[in-house]
Design an enzyme around this catalytic site. Sequence first.
Site, PDB file in Angstrom:
ATOM      1  N   PRO A 145       0.851  -1.212   0.000  1.00 38.63           N
ATOM      2  CA  PRO A 145       0.000   0.000   0.000  1.00 38.63           C
ATOM      3  C   PRO A 145       0.879   1.253   0.000  1.00 38.63           C
ATOM      4  CG  PRO A 145      -0.112  -1.130   2.128  1.00 38.63           C
ATOM      5  CD  PRO A 145       0.764  -1.974   1.260  1.00 38.63           C
ATOM      6  N   ASP A 186       5.839   2.256   2.059  1.00 40.18           N
ATOM      7  CA  ASP A 186       4.903   1.155   2.291  1.00 40.18           C
ATOM      8  C   ASP A 186       4.181   1.441   3.614  1.00 40.18           C
ATOM      9  OD1 ASP A 186       3.681  -1.257   2.961  1.00 40.18           O
ATOM     10  OD2 ASP A 186       5.297  -2.480   2.097  1.00 40.18           O
ATOM     11  N   HIS A 187       2.902   1.698   3.506  1.00 41.64           N
ATOM     12  CA  HIS A 187       2.149   2.128   4.705  1.00 41.64           C
ATOM     13  C   HIS A 187       1.980   0.997   5.721  1.00 41.64           C
ATOM     14  CE1 HIS A 187       0.103   4.941   7.052  1.00 41.64           C
ATOM     15  NE2 HIS A 187      -0.856   5.343   6.242  1.00 41.64           N
ATOM     16  N   ARG A 188       2.294  -0.245   5.328  1.00 44.13           N
ATOM     17  CA  ARG A 188       2.238  -1.333   6.312  1.00 44.13           C
ATOM     18  C   ARG A 188       3.364  -1.186   7.318  1.00 44.13           C
ATOM     19  NH1 ARG A 188       2.640  -6.294   2.285  1.00 44.13           N
ATOM     20  NH2 ARG A 188       4.261  -4.888   1.551  1.00 44.13           N
ATOM     21  N   ILE A 213       5.503   1.972   7.432  1.00 47.59           N
ATOM     22  CA  ILE A 213       5.808   3.366   7.792  1.00 47.59           C
ATOM     23  C   ILE A 213       4.518   4.173   7.927  1.00 47.59           C
ATOM     24  CG2 ILE A 213       6.903   5.467   6.911  1.00 47.59           C
ATOM     25  CD1 ILE A 213       8.860   3.381   5.456  1.00 47.59           C
TER      26      ILE A 213
END
Length: 444
Positions: A238, A416-418, A420
Amino acid sequence: MSIKEILVPDIGSFKDVEIIEIMVKVGDTLAADDSIMTVESDKAAMDIPAPFAGTVTELRIKVGDKVSAGSAILMLDTAGEAVASTTSAPVVKSFTPAATPMVANVPPPTHPAPEVPAHIAPKHRPDPVAAHAEFAGGKPAHASPSVRRFARELGIHPGGAELSRIKGSGPRGRILKEDVQEWIKAELAKPTGEAIGLGLTPAPVIDFAKFGEIDTQPLSRIKKLSGANLHRNWVTAPHVTQFDEADITELEDFRKSMLDEAARRGVKLTLLAFLMKAVVNALRNYPTFNASLAADGESLVLKKYFHVGFACDTPDGLVVPVIRDVNKKDVMDIARELAELSELARERKLKVDAMTGGCFTISSLGGIGGTAFTPIINCPEVAILGLSRADWKPVWNKAGKTFEPRLMLPLSLSYDHRVIDGADGARFTSHLRLMLSDVRRLLL
Ligand code: CAO
């Protein structure tokens, strides 16, 4: 020894149907209901099962033969095998009459009409619907009932989109058992996440020539490989892209002042070399950016080394050479290496080693143009920094009195929002701004 000749059963209105697959060979021991072969008409494919157990002593058919009810299939030695009835219920009740293989005893030749044991019913009846099932919007998956059954056992829905993703290597693109096995192997070999079917509607196949003149060119090997990776990275990580601007007025003055000295040392001192140093400084301060998700997604692997990749545009497509241990190298060394690796990449001489092990990637389009873009993360890295063209802008000065012309470098950080959070994304670019606005800080 009790040899029986197995004949094609009454298969309703199907006549002269083609044998598309034979699942048995001489010497095979069959149980009752084991599939012997698959025949296909223009309407459906169906399996012909063994009426009872035995050992195949002779095959009377080959793939491509056309058969009708009563055609000889094979000779079966039933000695020692209980010729027991199979009581399985037909799968498709609407399909009549029953596709029960007929059996001829050998000898006696005096029995012209083959014996059809009424009590033997095949387990698997042809399923004209399932045989050519389609998924919404897609093209039909071309596979025999036995292959569909095999696929189902492996968890592939035979009427769903997955089967249609399997490329058939059989005649007319038919999906064979081996194709299913190869597909499963390839799916399992993919990194976690890609094996998950996204259930997307396949893109329609469009004949562009209908709308005007076209020219079709094959994609380069690099484009095919990087395309598949970029696609996977785009759908599995994501992405969030944080935009910022760094004031590089003093940095650019300094760089220009050093160009002659660098040239004497045989180096083209580029902005990118300074960016590499600034990025490593930011990675030290924000270690989650120098990390990868573990394959099981349960932990974060934090790296203590600082290998930075840079996207390099080559005539064949995009490659990402990696500069190792950037933290241990000075800007001149980095600039030299950037030039060497870029040249190797463009001459297609880059070794695989030089493209692996990266922790973070910089993609610079600054030499070309643009104000911002959304780079795709080079997974399993968790972030990538895009650089666009630096431009002179009026910036309100610190004293708050006037606008001053400042050279502003656009930064586009995708992460990567998973791994950060947005706050850290903004902190990372703020840190870069600070470092780039006064590169003396990199020494601290
Ligand atoms: N702003 C303004 N000017 C810039 C700049 C920036 N951000 N970055 C570079 N420039 C200037 C350089 O100073 C140089 O100017 P001079 O020729 O006057 O010295 C000129 O642009 C060309 O620089 P360069 O691009 O050759 O060198 P580089 O070290 O900046 O970049 C490399 C090297 C390999 C990154 C670059 O050649 C390249 O391939 N870029 C494309 C990367 C890419 O395709 N990214 C997209 C990936 S996603 O599809």
